[in-house]
Design a protein around this motif. Structure first.
Motif, PDB file in Angstrom:
ATOM      1  N   PHE A 273      10.327  -6.871  -1.718  1.00 41.08           N
ATOM      2  CA  PHE A 273       9.725  -6.490  -3.000  1.00 41.08           C
ATOM      3  C   PHE A 273       7.330  -7.801  -2.490  1.00 41.08           C
ATOM      4  O   PHE A 273       6.887  -6.607  -2.768  1.00 41.08           O
ATOM      5  CB  PHE A 273       9.870  -6.201  -4.288  1.00 41.08           C
ATOM      6  CG  PHE A 273       8.951  -6.305  -5.909  1.00 41.08           C
ATOM      7  CD1 PHE A 273       8.425  -4.823  -5.580  1.00 41.08           C
ATOM      8  CD2 PHE A 273       8.238  -8.005  -5.434  1.00 41.08           C
ATOM      9  CE1 PHE A 273       7.843  -4.897  -7.064  1.00 41.08           C
ATOM     10  CE2 PHE A 273       7.454  -7.261  -6.698  1.00 41.08           C
ATOM     11  CZ  PHE A 273       7.367  -6.222  -7.105  1.00 41.08           C
ATOM     12  N   ASP A 274       7.990  -8.516  -2.382  1.00 44.61           N
ATOM     13  CA  ASP A 274       7.448  -9.396  -2.129  1.00 44.61           C
ATOM     14  C   ASP A 274       5.927  -9.399  -1.033  1.00 44.61           C
ATOM     15  O   ASP A 274       4.717  -8.859  -0.603  1.00 44.61           O
ATOM     16  CB  ASP A 274       7.720 -10.147  -1.879  1.00 44.61           C
ATOM     17  CG  ASP A 274       6.484 -11.757  -1.419  1.00 44.61           C
ATOM     18  OD1 ASP A 274       6.009 -11.918  -2.315  1.00 44.61           O
ATOM     19  OD2 ASP A 274       6.155 -12.438  -0.471  1.00 44.61           O
ATOM     20  N   LEU A 275       6.987  -8.538  -0.018  1.00 45.21           N
ATOM     21  CA  LEU A 275       6.020  -7.920   1.204  1.00 45.21           C
ATOM     22  C   LEU A 275       5.237  -6.932   1.176  1.00 45.21           C
ATOM     23  O   LEU A 275       3.795  -7.086   1.688  1.00 45.21           O
ATOM     24  CB  LEU A 275       7.031  -8.266   2.200  1.00 45.21           C
ATOM     25  CG  LEU A 275       6.411  -7.493   3.723  1.00 45.21           C
ATOM     26  CD1 LEU A 275       6.601  -8.626   4.322  1.00 45.21           C
ATOM     27  CD2 LEU A 275       7.476  -6.820   4.768  1.00 45.21           C
ATOM     28  N   GLY A 276       6.224  -5.729   0.376  1.00 43.56           N
ATOM     29  CA  GLY A 276       5.154  -4.549   0.018  1.00 43.56           C
ATOM     30  C   GLY A 276       3.586  -4.822  -1.043  1.00 43.56           C
ATOM     31  O   GLY A 276       2.799  -4.381  -1.008  1.00 43.56           O
ATOM     32  N   HIS A 302      12.482  -2.350   4.436  1.00 44.76           N
ATOM     33  CA  HIS A 302      10.588  -2.868   4.018  1.00 44.76           C
ATOM     34  C   HIS A 302       9.562  -2.153   4.248  1.00 44.76           C
ATOM     35  O   HIS A 302       8.952  -2.709   3.427  1.00 44.76           O
ATOM     36  CB  HIS A 302      10.597  -4.096   5.500  1.00 44.76           C
ATOM     37  CG  HIS A 302      11.978  -4.980   4.893  1.00 44.76           C
ATOM     38  ND1 HIS A 302      12.719  -5.150   5.713  1.00 44.76           N
ATOM     39  CD2 HIS A 302      11.430  -6.714   4.206  1.00 44.76           C
ATOM     40  CE1 HIS A 302      13.694  -6.376   5.426  1.00 44.76           C
ATOM     41  NE2 HIS A 302      13.240  -6.904   5.032  1.00 44.76           N
ATOM     42  N   ILE A 303       9.604  -0.627   4.924  1.00 46.00           N
ATOM     43  CA  ILE A 303       9.022  -0.396   5.343  1.00 46.00           C
ATOM     44  C   ILE A 303       8.910   0.437   4.207  1.00 46.00           C
ATOM     45  O   ILE A 303       8.361   1.364   3.855  1.00 46.00           O
ATOM     46  CB  ILE A 303       9.052   0.419   6.365  1.00 46.00           C
ATOM     47  CG1 ILE A 303       9.376  -0.362   7.509  1.00 46.00           C
ATOM     48  CG2 ILE A 303       7.993   1.999   6.812  1.00 46.00           C
ATOM     49  CD1 ILE A 303       7.605  -1.059   7.991  1.00 46.00           C
ATOM     50  N   ALA A 304      10.082   0.566   3.545  1.00 46.15           N
ATOM     51  CA  ALA A 304       9.471   1.549   2.108  1.00 46.15           C
ATOM     52  C   ALA A 304       9.598   1.362   0.773  1.00 46.15           C
ATOM     53  O   ALA A 304       8.421   0.952   0.400  1.00 46.15           O
ATOM     54  CB  ALA A 304      11.254   2.250   1.920  1.00 46.15           C
ATOM     55  N   ALA A 305       9.527  -0.207   0.999  1.00 40.49           N
ATOM     56  CA  ALA A 305       8.799  -1.300  -0.160  1.00 40.49           C
ATOM     57  C   ALA A 305       7.231  -1.008   0.374  1.00 40.49           C
ATOM     58  O   ALA A 305       6.527  -1.109  -0.951  1.00 40.49           O
ATOM     59  CB  ALA A 305       9.851  -2.699   0.127  1.00 40.49           C
ATOM     60  N   ILE A 306       7.204  -1.106   1.172  1.00 40.02           N
ATOM     61  CA  ILE A 306       5.451  -0.882   1.529  1.00 40.02           C
ATOM     62  C   ILE A 306       4.738   0.191   1.355  1.00 40.02           C
ATOM     63  O   ILE A 306       3.933  -0.012   1.043  1.00 40.02           O
ATOM     64  CB  ILE A 306       5.196  -1.216   3.316  1.00 40.02           C
ATOM     65  CG1 ILE A 306       5.632  -2.864   3.373  1.00 40.02           C
ATOM     66  CG2 ILE A 306       3.753  -1.024   3.375  1.00 40.02           C
ATOM     67  CD1 ILE A 306       5.508  -3.173   5.000  1.00 40.02           C
ATOM     68  N   CYS A 307       5.796   1.677   1.444  1.00 44.05           N
ATOM     69  CA  CYS A 307       4.917   2.819   1.175  1.00 44.05           C
ATOM     70  C   CYS A 307       4.927   2.850   0.048  1.00 44.05           C
ATOM     71  O   CYS A 307       4.088   2.877  -0.884  1.00 44.05           O
ATOM     72  CB  CYS A 307       5.801   3.386   1.547  1.00 44.05           C
ATOM     73  SG  CYS A 307       5.453   4.046   3.510  1.00 44.05           S
ATOM     74  N   GLU A 308       6.038   2.207  -1.136  1.00 38.77           N
ATOM     75  CA  GLU A 308       6.292   1.873  -2.670  1.00 38.77           C
ATOM     76  C   GLU A 308       5.236   0.610  -3.134  1.00 38.77           C
ATOM     77  O   GLU A 308       4.551   1.473  -3.663  1.00 38.77           O
ATOM     78  CB  GLU A 308       7.366   1.622  -3.031  1.00 38.77           C
ATOM     79  CG  GLU A 308       8.116   1.924  -4.476  1.00 38.77           C
ATOM     80  CD  GLU A 308       8.877   1.219  -5.250  1.00 38.77           C
ATOM     81  OE1 GLU A 308       9.343   0.938  -6.329  1.00 38.77           O
ATOM     82  OE2 GLU A 308       9.609   1.503  -3.974  1.00 38.77           O
ATOM     83  N   ALA A 309       4.651  -0.028  -2.266  1.00 37.16           N
ATOM     84  CA  ALA A 309       3.553  -0.822  -2.818  1.00 37.16           C
ATOM     85  C   ALA A 309       1.939   0.000  -3.114  1.00 37.16           C
ATOM     86  O   ALA A 309       1.233  -0.264  -3.811  1.00 37.16           O
ATOM     87  CB  ALA A 309       3.720  -1.823  -2.456  1.00 37.16           C
ATOM     88  N   CYS A 310       1.668   0.716  -1.745  1.00 35.08           N
ATOM     89  CA  CYS A 310       1.009   1.253  -0.882  1.00 35.08           C
ATOM     90  C   CYS A 310       0.448   1.821  -1.001  1.00 35.08           C
ATOM     91  O   CYS A 310      -0.941   2.466  -1.041  1.00 35.08           O
ATOM     92  CB  CYS A 310       0.281   0.920   0.898  1.00 35.08           C
ATOM     93  SG  CYS A 310       0.771  -0.810   1.049  1.00 35.08           S
ATOM     94  N   LEU A 311       1.362   2.994  -1.345  1.00 33.28           N
ATOM     95  CA  LEU A 311       1.099   4.691  -1.238  1.00 33.28           C
ATOM     96  C   LEU A 311       1.146   5.433  -1.902  1.00 33.28           C
ATOM     97  O   LEU A 311       2.500   5.024  -2.921  1.00 33.28           O
ATOM     98  CB  LEU A 311       1.833   5.561   0.668  1.00 33.28           C
ATOM     99  CG  LEU A 311       1.503   4.707   1.340  1.00 33.28           C
ATOM    100  CD1 LEU A 311       1.985   5.180   2.380  1.00 33.28           C
ATOM    101  CD2 LEU A 311      -0.014   4.714   1.757  1.00 33.28           C
ATOM    102  N   PRO A 312       1.154   6.352  -2.624  1.00 33.59           N
ATOM    103  CA  PRO A 312       1.027   7.293  -4.373  1.00 33.59           C
ATOM    104  C   PRO A 312       2.331   7.922  -3.351  1.00 33.59           C
ATOM    105  O   PRO A 312       2.852   9.155  -2.199  1.00 33.59           O
ATOM    106  CB  PRO A 312       0.837   8.537  -4.378  1.00 33.59           C
ATOM    107  CG  PRO A 312      -0.830   8.519  -2.895  1.00 33.59           C
ATOM    108  CD  PRO A 312      -0.499   7.830  -2.322  1.00 33.59           C
ATOM    109  N   SER A 313       3.302   8.135  -4.572  1.00 30.40           N
ATOM    110  CA  SER A 313       4.969   8.823  -4.638  1.00 30.40           C
ATOM    111  C   SER A 313       4.700  10.280  -4.130  1.00 30.40           C
ATOM    112  O   SER A 313       3.663  10.612  -3.956  1.00 30.40           O
ATOM    113  CB  SER A 313       5.790   8.465  -5.979  1.00 30.40           C
ATOM    114  OG  SER A 313       5.459   9.409  -6.637  1.00 30.40           O
ATOM    115  N   ALA A 314       5.850  10.046  -3.991  1.00 33.91           N
ATOM    116  CA  ALA A 314       6.141  12.311  -3.618  1.00 33.91           C
ATOM    117  C   ALA A 314       5.629  12.775  -5.012  1.00 33.91           C
ATOM    118  O   ALA A 314       4.989  13.562  -4.788  1.00 33.91           O
ATOM    119  CB  ALA A 314       7.092  12.414  -2.931  1.00 33.91           C
TER     120      ALA A 314
END
Length: 319
Positions: A273-276, A302-314
């Protein structure tokens, strides 16, 4: 001709993902023995290829879910002549394994690529020596040394070559020159110590500006990898022109130093989460940073957490 070699889609204004820490995932999560940290040995067997395919597909599924592109880096970070000899590979066998590594990615692209998820095939290159030490090659020697692997990739469907965890400027210059000589688009990724500098003491700015000066800016872009964001955040200042050349980050999960990680017998997966959140801050401050992946200690969570933080959800995209 390779599909994207003349028009890399990640150079457009769109997000791409990359994988995480391949070797640390395979060793610590899957219990595999990778001599000299070399994942390319897996390409030699049917079981190894199946393991690598499963590894990549976890990340490709995330890219598909978020409707973003993906950079498929080959498992060839250690597949250069010195490391190959240590592992008992002849020059011919080493060339064959580099080719086979790209062919594995071709099969993955055929299954996973869609109009919204272009998949770029990238021939991964590592340093001649250890990724945590400086090395002492001159630029001419580095060009000659890395030409073997780059020339091999140029004969395949690889769209580009990507040099990771480089620790000194001369080796980066040599890689970039070799790539240009073989008409291969090239990405250079430096790693830094906890003070945000290369192990040689040079700053990221000095490294990138010098490589551009020495090669007529031949690398298509740069990245930062194998360091926690807390190690290099302070080295990045908004508005500085050199940062326009940095297109992505593949950070470590752990905030430990390279020396501490080198001595560790267990995996420090850090805080996804922190990484995201740190990636979110980076992408907001530096919009050019749009290739998002991980390095040591990171996996698809970790990549999923980064996506959740940086990208709009589906759900948000379809609303």
């Amino acid at each position: 001709m390779a599909k994207y070699r003349n028009r890399l889609p990640q150079l457009e204004d769109r997000t791409f993902l990359s994988d995480g820490g391949m070797e640390t995932t395979l060793i610590f999560h899957e219990g595999m023995d990778l001599p000299h940290f070399a994942s390319f040995v897996l390409v030699s067997t049917e079981e190894g290829r199946a393991r690598l395919t499963s590894y990549y597909e976890k990340y490709l599924a995330i890219a598909h879910d978020y409707g973003v592109g993906f950079v498929l880096d080959s498992a060839t970070w250690r597949a250069n002549p010195d490391w190959g000899r240590k592992l008992g590979y002849s020059a011919a066998a080493l060339k064959a394994i580099n080719v086979a590594s790209i062919e594995l990615l071709e099969r993955l692209r055929a299954r996973w690529e869609t109009p919204v998820t272009p998949c770029v095939i990238s021939g991964a290159i590592g340093p001649r020596g250890d990724g945590y030490k400086a090395g002492n090659m001159g630029a001419d020697e580095a060009e000659d040394y890395h030409s073997f692997q780059i020339a091999t990739f140029a004969e395949t469907e690889a769209d580009m070559v990507a040099a990771y965890t480089l620790t000194n400027i001369n080796e980066a210059v040599g890689v970039a020159r070799a790539a240009k000589a073989h008409a291969m688009p090239c990405m250079i990724s430096f790693t830094v110590e906890t003070d945000g500098r290369l192990v040689t003491g040079k700053t990221l700015r000095e490294a990138i500006e010098t490589v551009d000066e020495e090669t007529d800016a031949s690398p298509v872009y740069y990245m930062i990898n194998c360091a926690h964001p807390s190690h290099f955040e302070q080295a990045l200042k908004a508005g500085e022109p050199w940062l326009q050349r940095v297109y992505g980050v593949k950070a470590n999960a752990s905030a430990k130093s390279h020396a501490e990680l080198d001595e560790s017998e267990t995996l420090d997966a850090g805080d996804p989460f922190d990484l995201g959140q740190r990636y979110r801050s980076l992408t907001r401050s530096f919009p050019k940073m749009r290739i998002l992946g991980g390095c040591c200690g990171t996996d698809h969570h970790h990549i999923a957490a980064i996506c959740e933080a940086c990208l709009p959800s589906a759900a948000a995209r379809s609303a």
